[in-house]
Motif scaffolding. Structure first.
Motif, PDB file in Angstrom:
ATOM      1  N   VAL A 148      -2.612  11.818   5.440  1.00 41.29           N
ATOM      2  CA  VAL A 148      -1.245  11.009   5.037  1.00 41.29           C
ATOM      3  C   VAL A 148      -1.386  10.343   3.814  1.00 41.29           C
ATOM      4  N   PRO A 150      -0.330   7.712   1.461  1.00 40.71           N
ATOM      5  CA  PRO A 150       0.507   6.496   1.631  1.00 40.71           C
ATOM      6  C   PRO A 150       1.733   6.078   0.660  1.00 40.71           C
ATOM      7  N   PRO A 151       2.654   5.328   0.723  1.00 39.42           N
ATOM      8  CA  PRO A 151       3.750   5.255   0.002  1.00 39.42           C
ATOM      9  C   PRO A 151       3.212   4.698  -1.394  1.00 39.42           C
ATOM     10  N   ASN A 152       3.998   5.059  -2.409  1.00 44.87           N
ATOM     11  CA  ASN A 152       3.778   4.622  -3.841  1.00 44.87           C
ATOM     12  C   ASN A 152       2.365   5.249  -4.336  1.00 44.87           C
ATOM     13  N   MET A 153       1.600   6.095  -3.651  1.00 46.62           N
ATOM     14  CA  MET A 153       0.245   6.382  -4.309  1.00 46.62           C
ATOM     15  C   MET A 153       0.479   7.587  -5.380  1.00 46.62           C
ATOM     16  N   PRO A 165      -5.733   6.670   5.202  1.00 47.59           N
ATOM     17  CA  PRO A 165      -4.856   7.378   4.081  1.00 47.59           C
ATOM     18  C   PRO A 165      -5.668   8.100   3.263  1.00 47.59           C
ATOM     19  N   ALA A 166      -4.796   8.816   2.324  1.00 50.50           N
ATOM     20  CA  ALA A 166      -5.423   9.746   1.603  1.00 50.50           C
ATOM     21  C   ALA A 166      -6.513   9.196   0.660  1.00 50.50           C
TER      22      ALA A 166
END
Lengths: 198, 615
Positions: A148, A150-153, A165-166
């Protein structure tokens, strides 16, 4: 894939795209395919999620020159059941979608959901991966199964990420660059597929 | 049990002396002609884990003509960059600021997800941020770092920012809870400033605390700075006024002289040595907060109360604590922060592009472009372009052979014990010369459950990898041939069964005689620059009862994986000096420049074929 699919399962375009008839492409006029891209059955691409702000400002001036929602490079491979969805966010108080850009030789595994802002070239996304909104994936990145992001990563080049998260778990070795090539995989699907070279 | 796809790991020769010397047992390698030292490599030996690599991870030194693994190359940093903002960080900044991104790149202390700067919509606490409220524009307001993965927000630890940029600098001045933290420069100024000092003295005085418990509360950095300056002062003037008389007068704990005096009383003056006295007497310990004395706060009732209310979930895990960077938090004297509510955002650790050198000849064997955005390499000598690649595929002789083979034909299927199974090994030659490959594998794999291994064709030649342009020009013909080959491969079972049908039928009757099943010494298939050969294995039965030795009854981890050690020796002749592969002469074998040079490369590799079904 070794089994020969029934004839006509894929629509093959002039530029070499192989699009499964059973794929769900919404808003096809907003989806750009670079050519030689494989879209397997049950893939969903949400081309209808275009930037609303730009569209509203440009609708008065006639046909908007650029409202591409999803642009995909060459030799991409979208496996069965994956979903490409442009990311959306609040921008100056109103909600808008932003285009999803994908480079060349991008493999998207089955059941993955991609909401990245951009995916570079030579990217391998595994099975059942979720890439959060506005994530930026650079070139030569391998995302292992079930990750997964995460957003904005931002995932820099030559990374191997995994986890929820990743997180960075390794680097793509020098000799591993050729493994991202998808030309051979492209040949193995379609209406008259060739078996993978041994 | 996860399915296992066949794999090939290659042993880097850098570990040769150690691993081969401690190989498992007296298994004599019967088939290893190329192995001079008569020892077989045990893939299960604990050391093997550290020397086996997939081909992609290996590099190749053109000057030493040897494989180099990630463990034996020496690395040099080309550029540092932040993995989040992808900006290059000059090495001078690394020296001054450390190995963290000093922009606005932060990770969530809870889940390590990236933090984004967002404006705080809710009305901020007027007491804390009254000043910023007045100055800020109505739309922007104060900002906070939020994690979009776990919804953590820096407001949870009371950190808000005035500006959306240069968060790192702002965070350096903020403590958890929003109180300001002095930077080193400010501290220095404040220490120098007599007005502040007197003011501080006045406040402590007004609180009525003459005792040490009521001393000024110092933060970690100030305390360190105070202590440091105090000790420096102490070292500078050893015979300052307060050493002699003051220590005599108060007889406190603070003075080492009092200790030495008492010691001298009881030890009969042996410590009365003049030199020792003067040295010991020179130092005393810090007495006040100005000198860096900080009374330990041993009252942990607050932490205990918090633990009772929040429970275990409220505490930070070891991994979270390790991610925290030291010296920034509230942590004082006694331990680090222990609760989730004390964790601070983590600035991103920088990443580096690295070049790799051969440890022996110091030649660079891998060098990436310095620019961060590019993924190109200036030098990239990967082993894959020098040594043959090895692909493993289960071979199904579906029509002719027994049912066991058909089960193995599905990739990742379990191997049936005691039933001969065939695997197709495809060697692909990457270099522009014809190579001669000699394989050696022990007849029985090492370990508690030995598998019988038969390499049906241990010696063969692979044609040269023709030039890329030749390939491109011949593309259509090549493709045609390839297709034909593939067709043949798909029907391989039938075709090959006709040629070897007699032996197969014969073999069905007596499975024990595995040698005769396929034609020994014959290549299964060959192509432009590849050759396929067949390996027959008879997996053992994983019966635990009859196992001898230590750890008897339990099947150890991955003991059911069938791994074959194989010694590969590659010989080829290359043009002396002409080819890029043959830049330097190898050892003494280099003859005249015109003569074709003989080269050889030998290494162990491990073929992981699959898991054996547990009986």
């Amino acid at each position: 894939m070794s089994r020969r699919p029934p004839r006509g399962e894929y629509i093959e375009t002039d530029t070499g795209n192989k699009v499964a008839r059973k794929a769900t492409l919404v808003g096809t006029q907003n989806i750009m395919l670079g050519g030689k891209t494989v879209i397997q059955p049950e893939v969903m691409i949400r081309g209808d999620l275009i930037r609303t702000i730009q569209a509203s400002s440009q609708s008065a001036s006639g046909a908007p020159p650029n409202n591409t929602a999803v642009s995909i490079g060459r030799y991409c491979f979208l496996s069965r059941g994956c979903c490409l969805r442009p990311p959306g966010r609040l921008y100056k108080g109103t909600f808008t979608y932003m285009p999803l850009r994908m480079g060349d030789h991008v493999f998207v595994g089955p059941g993955s959901v991609i909401q990245a802002a951009s995916v570079g070239s030579h990217v391998h996304i595994g099975t059942n991966v979720v890439v959060g909104e506005f994530a930026i994936i650079k070139d030569y990145v391998r995302i292992l199964d079930g990750t997964v992001v995460p957003p904005n990563m931002v995932i820099p080049s030559l990374s191997i990420v995994a986890g929820q998260p990743a997180r960075l778990i390794g680097e793509v070795p020098e000799g591993g660059h050729e493994a991202f090539e998808l030309r051979d995989l492209y040949k193995t699907v379609g209406n008259n597929p060739q078996p993978a070279p041994s | 049990m996860a399915a296992l796809t066949p794999y090939t790991y290659i042993q880097c020769p850098c570990s040769d002396s150690s691993t081969l010397g401690r190989s498992s047992g007296p298994n004599s390698p019967t088939g290893s002609e190329g192995d001079e030292d008569d020892r077989t490599f045990d893939p299960r030996a604990p050391r093997s884990n550290y020397s086996l690599y997939p081909l992609e991870y290996l590099l190749y030194c053109e000057d030493c003509h040897q494989i180099r693994c990630p463990r034996c190359v020496s690395e040099e940093i080309v550029t540092y960059y932040c993995p989040n903002c992808l900006f290059e960080v000059p090495s001078s900044t690394i020296k001054s600021e450390g190995n963290r991104c000093t922009r606005s790149c932060f990770q969530c202390p809870i889940c390590i997800g990236p933090l984004a700067v967002t404006s705080v919509e809710t009305k901020p606490d007027p007491g804390l941020l009254a000043a910023t409220d007045n100055t800020a524009a109505p739309h922007s307001g104060p900002y906070a770092l939020t994690c979009s993965y776990c919804n953590w927000s820096s407001t949870e630890v009371g950190i808000k920012f005035d500006k959306p940029n240069s968060i790192h600098a702002q965070l350096a001045k903020l403590r958890n809870g929003g109180t300001t933290r002095l930077t080193a420069k400010e501290r220095k100024e404040r220490r120098k400033d007599p007005s502040y000092r007197s003011q501080a003295a006045a406040t402590t005085g007004s609180e009525g605390g003459a005792g040490p418990g009521k001393e000024e509360k110092l933060d970690l950095e100030t305390q360190f700075a105070n202590l440091k300056s105090f000790y420096q002062r102490q070292l500078a003037d050893p015979n300052s006024a307060d050493t002699g008389l003051a220590s005599l007068s108060d007889l406190g704990f603070s003075s080492p002289t009092s200790l030495s005096r008492i010691m001298s009383i009881y030890t009969g003056g042996s410590l009365q040595d003049k030199k020792a006295k003067s040295r010991v007497g020179a130092m005393r310990e810090a007495l006040e907060s100005d000198e860096g004395l900080q009374i330990a706060d041993l009252d942990e009732s607050a932490a205990i109360d918090k633990l009772q209310t929040d429970g275990h979930d409220g505490t930070a895990s070891t991994a979270q604590l390790l991610d925290q960077i030291p010296n920034l938090g509230e942590a004082h004297l006694h331990g680090r922060s222990r609760f989730l509510s004390e964790l601070r955002p983590i600035p991103y650790l920088l990443r580096a592009k690295r070049s790799k050198r051969c440890p022996v000849c110091r030649h660079i064997i891998s060098k990436p472009e310095a620019k961060i955005q590019t993924t190109r390499f200036r030098i990239r000598l990967v082993a894959g372009s020098y040594i043959p690649s090895l692909a493993i595929r289960p071979l199904s002789l579906s029509s002719a052979s027994s049912t066991s083979s058909s089960g193995a034909s599905v990739p990742g299927a379990l191997l049936e014990p005691l039933k001969p199974t065939h695997f197709l090994l495809t060697f692909r030659n990457p270099i522009f010369d014809t190579i001669k490959v000699t394989l050696g594998a022990p007849a029985k794999t090492p370990g508690r459950f030995p598998s019988k291994v038969t390499v049906l064709c241990p010696e063969f030649e692979i044609d040269a990898n023709t030039d890329v342009w030749d390939e491109a020009l011949k593309d259509s013909g090549e493709r045609e041939r390839e297709r034909e080959r593939e067709r043949r491969a798909r029907r391989g079972g039938f075709e090959e069964s006709t040629t070897t049908s007699s032996s197969n039928n014969h073999n069905n009757n007596n499975n024990n005689n595995a040698q005769n099943q396929l034609e020994v010494g014959k290549i299964w298939e060959r192509g432009r620059n590849w050759v396929s050969i067949v390996v027959e294995v008879v997996p053992p039965s994983l019966k635990l009862g009859d196992s001898t030795g230590d750890g008897g009854g339990v099947l150890r981890e991955d003991e059911d994986v069938l791994e074959i050690p194989m010694f590969v020796r590659v010989e080829w002749e290359s043009e002396g000096g002409g080819d890029e592969v043959a830049v330097a002469a190898r050892d003494t074998s280099g003859g005249s420049k015109e003569a074709r040079e003989k080269r050889e490369l030998a290494y162990w590799c491990v073929l992981g074929l699959g898991r054996i079904r547990r009986s």
